[in-house]
Every structure is written in structure tokens, then in C-alpha cells.
Motif scaffolding. Structure first.
Motif, PDB file in Angstrom:
ATOM      1  N   LEU A 184       0.830  -1.202   0.000  1.00 21.41           N
ATOM      2  CA  LEU A 184       0.000   0.000   0.000  1.00 21.41           C
ATOM      3  C   LEU A 184       0.866   1.255   0.000  1.00 21.41           C
ATOM      4  O   LEU A 184       0.618   2.200  -0.754  1.00 21.41           O
ATOM      5  N   ARG A 185       1.910   1.263   0.829  1.00 20.99           N
ATOM      6  CA  ARG A 185       2.834   2.405   0.870  1.00 20.99           C
ATOM      7  C   ARG A 185       3.417   2.693  -0.505  1.00 20.99           C
ATOM      8  O   ARG A 185       3.458   3.842  -0.937  1.00 20.99           O
ATOM      9  N   THR A 186       3.862   1.650  -1.183  1.00 24.08           N
ATOM     10  CA  THR A 186       4.459   1.820  -2.511  1.00 24.08           C
ATOM     11  C   THR A 186       3.443   2.370  -3.499  1.00 24.08           C
ATOM     12  O   THR A 186       3.725   3.323  -4.233  1.00 24.08           O
ATOM     13  N   THR A 187       2.259   1.790  -3.537  1.00 28.40           N
ATOM     14  CA  THR A 187       1.204   2.238  -4.451  1.00 28.40           C
ATOM     15  C   THR A 187       0.871   3.705  -4.217  1.00 28.40           C
ATOM     16  O   THR A 187       0.758   4.492  -5.157  1.00 28.40           O
ATOM     17  N   LEU A 188       0.724   4.088  -2.958  1.00 26.36           N
ATOM     18  CA  LEU A 188       0.367   5.466  -2.642  1.00 26.36           C
ATOM     19  C   LEU A 188       1.508   6.431  -2.931  1.00 26.36           C
ATOM     20  O   LEU A 188       1.283   7.540  -3.426  1.00 26.36           O
ATOM     21  N   ARG A 189       2.737   6.028  -2.666  1.00 23.02           N
ATOM     22  CA  ARG A 189       3.893   6.891  -2.954  1.00 23.02           C
ATOM     23  C   ARG A 189       3.989   7.179  -4.443  1.00 23.02           C
ATOM     24  O   ARG A 189       4.166   8.317  -4.862  1.00 23.02           O
ATOM     25  N   VAL A 190       3.803   6.146  -5.271  1.00 24.53           N
ATOM     26  CA  VAL A 190       3.847   6.319  -6.724  1.00 24.53           C
ATOM     27  C   VAL A 190       2.742   7.259  -7.193  1.00 24.53           C
ATOM     28  O   VAL A 190       2.933   8.058  -8.111  1.00 24.53           O
ATOM     29  N   ALA A 191       1.590   7.208  -6.531  1.00 26.53           N
ATOM     30  CA  ALA A 191       0.453   8.062  -6.900  1.00 26.53           C
ATOM     31  C   ALA A 191       0.574   9.480  -6.343  1.00 26.53           C
ATOM     32  O   ALA A 191      -0.255  10.335  -6.650  1.00 26.53           O
ATOM     33  N   GLY A 192       1.581   9.734  -5.521  1.00 24.11           N
ATOM     34  CA  GLY A 192       1.738  11.064  -4.941  1.00 24.11           C
ATOM     35  C   GLY A 192       0.894  11.284  -3.702  1.00 24.11           C
ATOM     36  O   GLY A 192       0.641  12.412  -3.308  1.00 24.11           O
ATOM     37  N   VAL A 193       0.467  10.194  -3.088  1.00 18.34           N
ATOM     38  CA  VAL A 193      -0.284  10.290  -1.833  1.00 18.34           C
ATOM     39  C   VAL A 193       0.751  10.093  -0.728  1.00 18.34           C
ATOM     40  O   VAL A 193       0.993   8.989  -0.281  1.00 18.34           O
TER      41      VAL A 193
END
Length: 160
Positions: free
Chosen positions: A5-14
Motif C-alpha cells: 500500500l505504501r508503494t502504491t500510494l507513494r507512486v500516486a503522490g499520496v
């Protein structure tokens, strides 16, 4: 789950706590199918939220007749289903949704007895817990002790 989840959100700019509508917008920019959170007057006897995956887009329908905080939780929970890669169930007449408009299926949020519902609720908790903890954070003083206390109690760095 947390690492993914951290990786997905970091890539999305969250990278800090934010409104779930903005989270949907940012996630949409990095996916092949956008996510549209939409107020929808769901039947009172049905779920508060539905995730409707389509061929070209995904919709998160949420009850407009509830509190703003509850709406944020509903959206976060339905995002949990999307981020976990869950599969939908067929739409039922009791969902209060025109099944002719949405024929792809839905996941209904009425109980947390399945593993999918528990996973989605875990993701919702992860998305929302730091946002709630950071509301009204006062800037720490300049002393090292004040800064350490602020970091322990609600610093936004590493919020997820």
C-alpha cells in the motif's frame, strides 16, 4: 499489505494524509481505469457504499445522507477493495442500484465476516488513521524534546 500500500500510494503522490476524493483522483492518474467516487442515494436497507468495477472505469458509490467522516470511511473502505484486487459479487435488487446501468457486479459493505471485507477495512484504517491523528497538529517548539514528542504523537513524516 502495508508495504504494498505504501508503494502504491507513494507512486500516486499520496504522501501525506488527505481527503479520500483527492486520493481517488491521484490513484486514477496512475491506473488504466480511473476511479470515480460518486454520491448515490443507496437504499436505506442496503449498504452505505459500493464498488462498481467497469471495463473502462471504476465507481465508488457512497451514501450522501451520512456524515462527511462516514463518507470518507466508506470511500477508503471501497478503495481497499480496489487496492487489494478483490473481485465483485453480482448486483442485487436490494443494493438500490439500477443494475441495467451497472452490470459488472459490486462488493457490498454490510458485514466484516469475510477475508475480503477484513482486508478492505484494514486498508481503510491505514488510509484514515493518520489523517485523524494529524488534525489540528500544533507545530512543535524548537527544543529537541518538543520535536521528539511531536514526532511520536503525530508527525506527518512516514504517516503510513
Amino acid at each position: 499489505m502495508r508495504r504494498s500500500l505504501r508503494t502504491t500510494l507513494r507512486v500516486a503522490g499520496v504522501d501525506h494524509p488527505m481527503d479520500m476524493l483527492e486520493v481517488c483522483h491521484r490513484l486514477s492518474r496512475n491506473r488504466s481505469r480511473p476511479i470515480y467516487p460518486t454520491e448515490y442515494p443507496l437504499a436505506a436497507s442496503g449498504p452505505f457504499g459500493l464498488w462498481l468495477p467497469g471495463r473502462k472505469a471504476e465507481w465508488i458509490l457512497f451514501q450522501p445522507r451520512t456524515t462527511a467522516l462516514h463518507q470518507q470511511h466508506i470511500i477508503a473502505h471501497e478503495l481497499g477493495h480496489i487496492l487489494c484486487g478483490h473481485r465483485p459479487d453480482p448486483i442485487l435488487p436490494s443494493d438500490g442500484v439500477d443494475s441495467d446501468s451497472f452490470d459488472w457486479g459490486a462488493l457490498r459493505r454490510t458485514a466484516y465476516d469475510s477475508e475480503q471485507e477484513q482486508d478492505a477495512e484494514t486498508v481503510a484504517t491505514l488510509l484514515l488513521e493518520s489523517a485523524a491523528a494529524s488534525d489540528g497538529v500544533v507545530s512543535p517548539g524548537s527544543s529537541g524534546r518538543a520535536q521528539r514528542a511531536q514526532h511520536a504523537l503525530g508527525d506527518l513524516e512516514g504517516w503510513l
